[in-house]
Design an enzyme around this catalytic site. Sequence first.
Site, PDB file in Angstrom:
ATOM      1  CD  GLU A   1      -5.663  -6.679   1.770  1.00 32.77           C
ATOM      2  OE1 GLU A   1      -4.739  -7.163   2.446  1.00 32.77           O
ATOM      3  OE2 GLU A   1      -5.502  -5.728   0.976  1.00 32.77           O
TER       4      GLU A   1
ATOM      5  CD  GLU B   1      -1.844  -9.623  -3.196  1.00 32.81           C
ATOM      6  OE1 GLU B   1      -0.617  -9.852  -3.178  1.00 32.81           O
ATOM      7  OE2 GLU B   1      -2.480  -9.185  -2.217  1.00 32.81           O
TER       8      GLU B   1
END
Length: 302
Positions: free
Chosen positions: A177, A172
């Site tokens: 974020e 990933e």
Amino acid sequence: RDAQESRGLGDVYKRQILERIDCMIRKLLIFGMASLAISALFASAETVPNGRPVDSTKWFHQTILPNGKSWHNQEQQHYTNRLENAYVSDGLLKIKAKKESFKDQDVVKQYTSARLNSKFAFTYGRVEVRAKLPKGHGTWPAIWMLPKNISEAGAYFETQGFGNQSWPDCGEIDILEHWGKDQNHAQSAIHTRSSHGNTVNLGGQVIPTISSEFHVYALDWTAEKLVFSVDGKHHYTYSPTIKNQATWPFDSPQYVLLNFAVEKVIEPDFTEATFDIDYVRIYDDDGAAIFTCLLYTSDAAD
């Protein structure tokens, strides 16, 4: 001869009358079609008050709860395919998290939002996303990537028959974020079998205007490394000395995800917030554009 001329004139008059009738019918048809089109526009404006639907040729709404009950990380939201949670307005793609009771898949949750999968996968290149992030404790927007072959119920490529590897072995890549509880901090991270969840492979930087201005969040991906930046300023590079399946599962096609999660703990007075995306652009390793999702009708956004 007089009778023949009279019949000839009569034929001419008939043709003229028929031509006029035909012209009137055409005008009525055109007017009627235009009226229908105008009515459709007004109907659309009434039924889609927040804007236009997301481009379904480029984006897929992922809504299936992975375990049948909830999303990962104790998130509180239902991801929906409704216009209320993802739409295009004022030249921007808007992902909206809302506080509302919503039932789906026989599960009731108190928040809704959207999670979009791009329908385009690629290997190596550059990703740029120009976005403005929401704020507020408990908000959690992200710009990230997963492999085309991830085995995850409801993911776009899973529905196309490509899912054959589970997380975290598949890898990933988190381009961005942002947690509202850590306002103004932009983080990038890597998850692999060697380090995942509370991964040690991460970096970030402070962006004072992260929720008030647009910034370009970027990833440069080659066979050797992953480099993350905001507005051209690098903050993290992932380039493991030993590359194997446990540390580097990044030699196969990946796709972009955009989502806005609601954390387990969120401000009690939260009602709604919006994650605004101006554009998503992907270039191959030669610098040629291979995916462009511009929400403006021109390139004026630059």
